[in-house]
Design a protein around this motif. Structure first.
Motif, PDB file in Angstrom:
ATOM      1  N   VAL A 193       1.410  -4.786   9.157  1.00 12.22           N
ATOM      2  CA  VAL A 193      -0.119  -5.211   9.553  1.00 12.22           C
ATOM      3  C   VAL A 193      -0.615  -3.637   9.080  1.00 12.22           C
ATOM      4  O   VAL A 193      -0.228  -2.485   9.186  1.00 12.22           O
ATOM      5  CB  VAL A 193      -0.005  -5.098  11.286  1.00 12.22           C
ATOM      6  CG1 VAL A 193      -1.418  -4.866  11.550  1.00 12.22           C
ATOM      7  CG2 VAL A 193       0.514  -6.218  11.653  1.00 12.22           C
ATOM      8  N   ASN A 194      -1.720  -3.694   8.315  1.00 15.31           N
ATOM      9  CA  ASN A 194      -2.451  -2.571   7.571  1.00 15.31           C
ATOM     10  C   ASN A 194      -3.890  -2.605   8.214  1.00 15.31           C
ATOM     11  O   ASN A 194      -4.594  -3.414   8.033  1.00 15.31           O
ATOM     12  CB  ASN A 194      -2.322  -2.728   6.229  1.00 15.31           C
ATOM     13  CG  ASN A 194      -2.551  -1.556   5.619  1.00 15.31           C
ATOM     14  OD1 ASN A 194      -2.707  -0.421   6.190  1.00 15.31           O
ATOM     15  ND2 ASN A 194      -3.035  -1.374   4.267  1.00 15.31           N
ATOM     16  N   LYS A 208       3.829   6.089   2.221  1.00 11.97           N
ATOM     17  CA  LYS A 208       4.207   7.656   2.095  1.00 11.97           C
ATOM     18  C   LYS A 208       3.570   8.300   3.172  1.00 11.97           C
ATOM     19  O   LYS A 208       4.159   9.509   3.814  1.00 11.97           O
ATOM     20  CB  LYS A 208       3.498   7.958   0.751  1.00 11.97           C
ATOM     21  CG  LYS A 208       3.608   9.106   0.405  1.00 11.97           C
ATOM     22  CD  LYS A 208       3.163   9.997  -0.852  1.00 11.97           C
ATOM     23  CE  LYS A 208       3.352   9.275  -1.992  1.00 11.97           C
ATOM     24  NZ  LYS A 208       2.957   9.942  -3.381  1.00 11.97           N
ATOM     25  N   ALA A 209       2.512   8.055   3.711  1.00  6.90           N
ATOM     26  CA  ALA A 209       1.872   8.784   4.952  1.00  6.90           C
ATOM     27  C   ALA A 209       2.792   8.601   6.046  1.00  6.90           C
ATOM     28  O   ALA A 209       3.178   9.500   6.961  1.00  6.90           O
ATOM     29  CB  ALA A 209       0.436   8.340   5.055  1.00  6.90           C
ATOM     30  N   MET A 210       3.180   7.387   6.522  1.00 10.25           N
ATOM     31  CA  MET A 210       4.116   6.960   7.345  1.00 10.25           C
ATOM     32  C   MET A 210       5.325   7.817   7.431  1.00 10.25           C
ATOM     33  O   MET A 210       5.857   8.339   8.432  1.00 10.25           O
ATOM     34  CB  MET A 210       4.279   5.323   7.410  1.00 10.25           C
ATOM     35  CG  MET A 210       5.097   4.703   8.691  1.00 10.25           C
ATOM     36  SD  MET A 210       6.849   4.851   8.614  1.00 10.25           S
ATOM     37  CE  MET A 210       7.335   3.779   7.468  1.00 10.25           C
ATOM     38  N   THR A 211       6.035   7.650   6.308  1.00  3.69           N
ATOM     39  CA  THR A 211       7.245   8.281   6.305  1.00  3.69           C
ATOM     40  C   THR A 211       7.239   9.929   6.235  1.00  3.69           C
ATOM     41  O   THR A 211       8.185  10.488   6.744  1.00  3.69           O
ATOM     42  CB  THR A 211       8.053   7.848   4.735  1.00  3.69           C
ATOM     43  OG1 THR A 211       7.328   8.392   3.838  1.00  3.69           O
ATOM     44  CG2 THR A 211       8.392   6.432   5.060  1.00  3.69           C
ATOM     45  N   SER A 218      -1.367   0.887  11.698  1.00  2.00           N
ATOM     46  CA  SER A 218      -0.644   0.105  10.931  1.00  2.00           C
ATOM     47  C   SER A 218       0.646  -0.181  11.580  1.00  2.00           C
ATOM     48  O   SER A 218       1.179   0.752  12.124  1.00  2.00           O
ATOM     49  CB  SER A 218      -0.515   0.787   9.549  1.00  2.00           C
ATOM     50  OG  SER A 218      -1.811   0.590   8.750  1.00  2.00           O
ATOM     51  N   ILE A 219       1.203  -1.201  11.416  1.00  2.00           N
ATOM     52  CA  ILE A 219       2.574  -1.533  11.859  1.00  2.00           C
ATOM     53  C   ILE A 219       3.566  -1.748  10.750  1.00  2.00           C
ATOM     54  O   ILE A 219       3.298  -2.563   9.942  1.00  2.00           O
ATOM     55  CB  ILE A 219       2.442  -2.679  12.819  1.00  2.00           C
ATOM     56  CG1 ILE A 219       1.366  -2.751  13.880  1.00  2.00           C
ATOM     57  CG2 ILE A 219       3.891  -3.150  13.695  1.00  2.00           C
ATOM     58  CD1 ILE A 219       1.530  -1.634  14.801  1.00  2.00           C
ATOM     59  N   PHE A 220       4.823  -1.231  11.023  1.00  2.00           N
ATOM     60  CA  PHE A 220       6.003  -1.403  10.113  1.00  2.00           C
ATOM     61  C   PHE A 220       7.099  -1.856  10.507  1.00  2.00           C
ATOM     62  O   PHE A 220       7.263  -1.592  11.855  1.00  2.00           O
ATOM     63  CB  PHE A 220       6.270   0.026   9.427  1.00  2.00           C
ATOM     64  CG  PHE A 220       5.099   0.564   8.868  1.00  2.00           C
ATOM     65  CD1 PHE A 220       5.356   0.615   7.228  1.00  2.00           C
ATOM     66  CD2 PHE A 220       4.024   1.497   9.050  1.00  2.00           C
ATOM     67  CE1 PHE A 220       4.118   1.268   6.764  1.00  2.00           C
ATOM     68  CE2 PHE A 220       3.199   2.149   8.357  1.00  2.00           C
ATOM     69  CZ  PHE A 220       3.231   2.017   7.057  1.00  2.00           C
ATOM     70  N   ASP A 244       0.846  -1.308  -0.108  1.00  2.00           N
ATOM     71  CA  ASP A 244       0.105   0.054   0.021  1.00  2.00           C
ATOM     72  C   ASP A 244       1.079   1.240   0.037  1.00  2.00           C
ATOM     73  O   ASP A 244       1.316   1.576   1.098  1.00  2.00           O
ATOM     74  CB  ASP A 244      -0.895   0.072   1.131  1.00  2.00           C
ATOM     75  CG  ASP A 244      -2.023   1.351   1.350  1.00  2.00           C
ATOM     76  OD1 ASP A 244      -1.738   1.999   0.419  1.00  2.00           O
ATOM     77  OD2 ASP A 244      -2.916   1.089   1.799  1.00  2.00           O
ATOM     78  N   GLU A 245       1.205   1.718  -1.286  1.00  2.00           N
ATOM     79  CA  GLU A 245       2.187   2.824  -1.284  1.00  2.00           C
ATOM     80  C   GLU A 245       1.676   4.182  -0.531  1.00  2.00           C
ATOM     81  O   GLU A 245       2.477   4.880   0.004  1.00  2.00           O
ATOM     82  CB  GLU A 245       2.164   3.252  -2.858  1.00  2.00           C
ATOM     83  CG  GLU A 245       2.987   2.170  -3.623  1.00  2.00           C
ATOM     84  CD  GLU A 245       4.473   2.045  -3.024  1.00  2.00           C
ATOM     85  OE1 GLU A 245       5.095   2.850  -2.529  1.00  2.00           O
ATOM     86  OE2 GLU A 245       5.032   0.772  -3.240  1.00  2.00           O
ATOM     87  N   ASN A 246       0.342   4.224  -0.409  1.00  2.00           N
ATOM     88  CA  ASN A 246      -0.388   5.588   0.207  1.00  2.00           C
ATOM     89  C   ASN A 246       0.035   5.597   1.827  1.00  2.00           C
ATOM     90  O   ASN A 246       0.271   6.516   2.189  1.00  2.00           O
ATOM     91  CB  ASN A 246      -1.703   5.561  -0.083  1.00  2.00           C
ATOM     92  CG  ASN A 246      -2.003   5.831  -1.577  1.00  2.00           C
ATOM     93  OD1 ASN A 246      -1.235   6.585  -2.111  1.00  2.00           O
ATOM     94  ND2 ASN A 246      -3.313   5.640  -1.837  1.00  2.00           N
TER      95      ASN A 246
END
Length: 153
Positions: free
Chosen positions: A82-83, A37-40, A73-75, A32-34
């Motif tokens: 996890v999304n 991008k939001a996380m970063t 969401s977990i990175f 999920d690219e969006n």
């Protein structure tokens, strides 16, 4: 006239299994690219730094305090694990195998909402080998909660 033999009533068995809610063990989400991008784009707030000697880590995430529909969401090191999962009183279970070639590992908790009681909070129970830690994290819509593992043999 023969007497009629009456058998005692037979209790019907309930064939539906009664089970308590099992912990949610997550499977890797689709890319999920969006969300990446939001996380970063958000600031990082380091909530804890742990030295671990085991490469196998288990995280159990619960909504901290009152269950108020916090969704996260977990990175792991920037990779989405996890999304869009709701935190509750039942654990969201994430099992990791740390990359041994890297000494510092980041678990990022990205808040998708603030629930009904801001901020987005979680109790994170970390099991690393025979060690167990209870951590509290708090994320907002502008700042991610980051847990750092320093892997040492």
């Amino acid at each position: 006239k023969k007497p009629v033999k009456v058998s005692p009533p037979v209790a019907k068995l309930d064939t539906a299994k009664r089970i308590s809610p099992a912990p949610a063990i997550v499977t890797p989400p689709k890319k999920d690219e969006n969300i990446v991008k939001a996380m970063t784009s958000r600031k990082k707030h380091e909530v804890s730094r742990l030295v671990v000697r085991s490469k196998n880590i288990e995280l159990k995430l619960y909504d901290n305090g009152i269950v108020d529909n916090d969704t996260v969401s977990i990175f792991y090191n920037g990779k989405l694990l996890v999304n869009k999962q709701r935190l509750s009183e039942s654990p969201l279970v994430v099992k990791l195998e740390l990359d041994e070639s890297v000494t510092t590992h980041e678990i990022t908790m990205f808040a998708l909402n603030l629930g009904s009681i801001p901020p987005n909070t979680a109790l994170v129970v970390v099991t690393a080998g025979d060690k167990r830690y209870e951590l509290h994290s708090s994320a907002s819509l502008t700042e991610n909660a980051v847990l750092v593992f320093e892997y040492k043999l």
